[in-house]
Design an enzyme around this catalytic site. Structure first.
Site, mmCIF file in Angstrom:
data_model
loop_
_atom_site.group_PDB
_atom_site.id
_atom_site.type_symbol
_atom_site.label_atom_id
_atom_site.label_comp_id
_atom_site.label_asym_id
_atom_site.label_seq_id
_atom_site.Cartn_x
_atom_site.Cartn_y
_atom_site.Cartn_z
ATOM 1 N N LYS A 190 -9.394 68.851 3.445
ATOM 2 C CA LYS A 190 -9.773 70.271 3.305
ATOM 3 C C LYS A 190 -8.667 71.286 3.594
ATOM 4 O O LYS A 190 -8.939 72.344 4.158
ATOM 5 C CB LYS A 190 -10.963 70.572 4.237
ATOM 6 C CG LYS A 190 -12.203 69.782 3.962
ATOM 7 C CD LYS A 190 -13.304 70.085 4.946
ATOM 8 C CE LYS A 190 -13.051 69.458 6.294
ATOM 9 N NZ LYS A 190 -14.252 69.362 7.136
ATOM 10 N N ASP A 226 -19.128 66.595 11.945
ATOM 11 C CA ASP A 226 -20.166 67.615 11.715
ATOM 12 C C ASP A 226 -21.452 67.039 11.114
ATOM 13 O O ASP A 226 -22.557 67.522 11.396
ATOM 14 C CB ASP A 226 -19.647 68.785 10.854
ATOM 15 C CG ASP A 226 -18.956 68.340 9.573
ATOM 16 O OD1 ASP A 226 -18.787 67.126 9.356
ATOM 17 O OD2 ASP A 226 -18.561 69.217 8.776
HETATM 18 C C1 BGC Z 1 -14.263 65.396 6.100
HETATM 19 C C2 BGC Z 1 -15.526 64.956 6.817
HETATM 20 C C3 BGC Z 1 -16.463 66.121 7.013
HETATM 21 C C4 BGC Z 1 -16.693 66.833 5.692
HETATM 22 C C5 BGC Z 1 -17.606 68.052 5.841
HETATM 23 C C6 BGC Z 1 -14.603 66.153 4.841
HETATM 24 O O1 BGC Z 1 -13.441 66.664 4.249
HETATM 25 O O2 BGC Z 1 -13.451 64.289 5.779
HETATM 26 O O3 BGC Z 1 -15.206 64.367 8.052
HETATM 27 O O4 BGC Z 1 -17.666 65.660 7.541
HETATM 28 O O5 BGC Z 1 -15.470 67.249 5.134
HETATM 29 O O6 BGC Z 1 -17.077 68.995 6.690
#
Ligand code: BGC
Length: 487
Positions: A190, A226
């Site tokens: 992200k 989360d």
């Molecule tokens: C992460 C996860 C997370 C999800 C939602 C993803 O990019 O790898 O760990 O739960 O985003 O936030």
């Protein structure tokens, strides 16, 4: 990639009729343009058969992630969380909760107490801090120093700096846990890229930063994803909640798995929550026949090319940019804005994901669409507005269908494990795409239900799930620690 004739022949139970003019009729020229636009956008449609295929492939990767033998090469990592089904009950008192995983960092004071009717209650005070770009992409020390600074500010604001509170950390990235309060970051996702964090114990980095500051003390007792925090917070509302899902900046799911299936951890009894990290589904090529030219461009220009390919089809981090690329394609084919895009629209990232929700929420007078497009430097005709809306609908509908196929895979797998023909399950959900997009939720629910014929699935929306869930699991951890110390 599939050809158009293939697409025209397939059954379309899940398809939606896109070719409805919003007001009145169209002139011949407009109809000609719409036909071509429709052809281009039809690539985003997925038939029920295709969604079943995605579901099956997801389940295969989940199996591979759980097994020691295949875990390393599996794209879906199925990470044990050390959150188990436990009848322990929880401590009452004040807990600090941190939430890091999107564009904001939140600090919360959660008061967990007993409630005569429901046996518990939580109350929260929270503060949101935006994360500067240089903290996201600098060094881990910079990022965790910034986090410690925010905590310090929060403690000052609430006059609780003198207290050494138990702390629960919601850290929303792939973490290989060794215990509830110890876990190695596998890779950032992200848009985060802080160097020196991957491969290291995240709780250790947080403790070090708090020590470096030296103006407060904390007792870090739990770190959770989360999805896990969401599931836990919803579980307190509904005891059938055994799945947690996020569709926001990122996309992911966790669920309660039979302990004997979690080969990476010893023990056979009960259930453990598994963080699937399904966003990485496709990283071994499982989605190649579904990915389109726009998906490839989004991936190539991201901070983590080749990774999180399923997430890149669905989540809010990428949805706006996918739409922008589709619009650029339509401009280049001379089907939109008289074949000319503004400089802003040509710029990567200029079409924000919230525009997709806003455009699809337009009531039919096109005012909202017109305003957004004008802010991007184009002066659209009515037809342009309608085409832009169709482009948004194509991208968001595919996202909802893809995500639904994945969740159906998880739910069907849980049902098979429990050898039940029919069953009831609750899924706790959070995330901006799920909550704010006007159609995502319904399209997603419909897909899941169509692909899970014997399931009775309830979806509940989590409120403040990340913080409350982290505090609640910390409260359980404190109770267990107290029990171990004083048997
Ligand atoms: C992460 C996860 C997370 C999800 C939602 C993803 O990019 O790898 O760990 O739960 O985003 O936030």
């Amino acid at each position: 990639m599939r050809s158009h004739s293939e697409k025209e022949n397939k059954s379309s139970e899940l398809n939606w009729k896109r070719f409805v003019p919003m007001t009145g009729g169209r002139c011949k020229m407009d109809l000609h343009i719409m036909k071509k636009v429709d052809q281009i956008l039809s690539e985003f449609e997925l038939s029920k058969e295709e969604l079943k295929e995605v579901m099956g492939r997801m389940q295969r990767e989940m199996h591979r992630g759980l097994r020691v033998e295949t875990h390393n090469e599996a794209s879906v990592k199925m990470l044990p969380t050390y959150v188990c089904s436990t009848p322990e009950g929880s401590e009452v008192g004040d807990f600090l909760a941190l939430d890091l995983g999107g564009t904001n960092f939140r600090v919360m004071l959660v008061m967990v107490g007993e409630d005569e009717e429901r046996g518990w209650k939580v109350e929260t005070k929270h503060h949101m801090y935006s994360i500067p770009e240089d903290a996201m992409t600098g060094t881990a020390e910079m990022l965790f120093d910034y986090i410690a600074e925010c905590i310090s500010d929060f403690l000052d604001k609430h006059h609780i700096k003198h207290k050494k509170l138990p702390l629960g950390f919601t850290f929303s990235f792939p973490v290989r846990h060794e215990d509830l309060d110890k876990g190695i970051l596998l890779n950032w996702t992200k848009g985060f890229k802080a160097s020196g964090a991957e491969g290291n114990n995240i709780v250790g980095l947080l403790r070090d930063a708090i020590k470096r500051r030296g103006d407060f003390e904390m007792d870090v007792v739990a770190m959770v994803n989360d999805t896990v925090a969401t599931m836990i917070s919803c579980y307190y509302e509904d005891r059938s909640c055994e799945v947690g899902m996020i569709v926001g900046t990122g996309c992911n799911v966790c669920y309660m798995e039979e302990m004997h299936m979690v080969e990476l951890v010893e023990g056979e009894e009960g259930r453990m929550c598994v963080n699937t990290e399904w966003g990485a589904f496709g990283d071994n090529g499982e989605l190649e026949d579904f990915r389109l030219e726009y998906d490839r461009v989004v991936d190539e220009s991201s901070l983590n090319p080749g990774h999180q390919l399923y997430e890149k089809l669905i989540s809010g981090k990428y949805m706006g940019e996918l739409v922008r690329l589709v619009l650029m394609k339509l401009v280049n084919e001379d089907l939109l804005f008289n074949g000319e895009a503004s400089e802003t629209l040509k710029t990567r990232g200029s079409f924000e994901t919230r525009f997709v929700s806003q455009i699809e929420s337009d009531t039919g007078d096109r005012k909202q669409i017109y305003n957004i497009l004008s802010s991007l430097g184009v002066l659209p005709s009515e037809l342009d507005c309608d085409i832009v809306r169709l482009a948004c609908e194509s991208v968001s509908t595919r996202a909802a269908h893809m995500c639904g196929a994945g969740l159906a895979g998880v739910v069907n797998l849980m049902r098979e494990r429990r050898c039940l023909d029919e069953w009831k399950i609750t899924v706790g959900v959070d995330g901006s795409v799920y909550k704010l997009h006007p159609r995502f939720k319904d399209l997603f629910h419909k897909t899941v239900r169509e692909l899970t014929p014997n399931g009775d699935i309830t979806f509940i929306q989590s409120e403040e799930g990340s913080g409350r869930g982290a505090a609640l699991i910390s409260a359980v951890a404190c109770k267990m620690a107290a029990r171990i110390i004083t048997p």
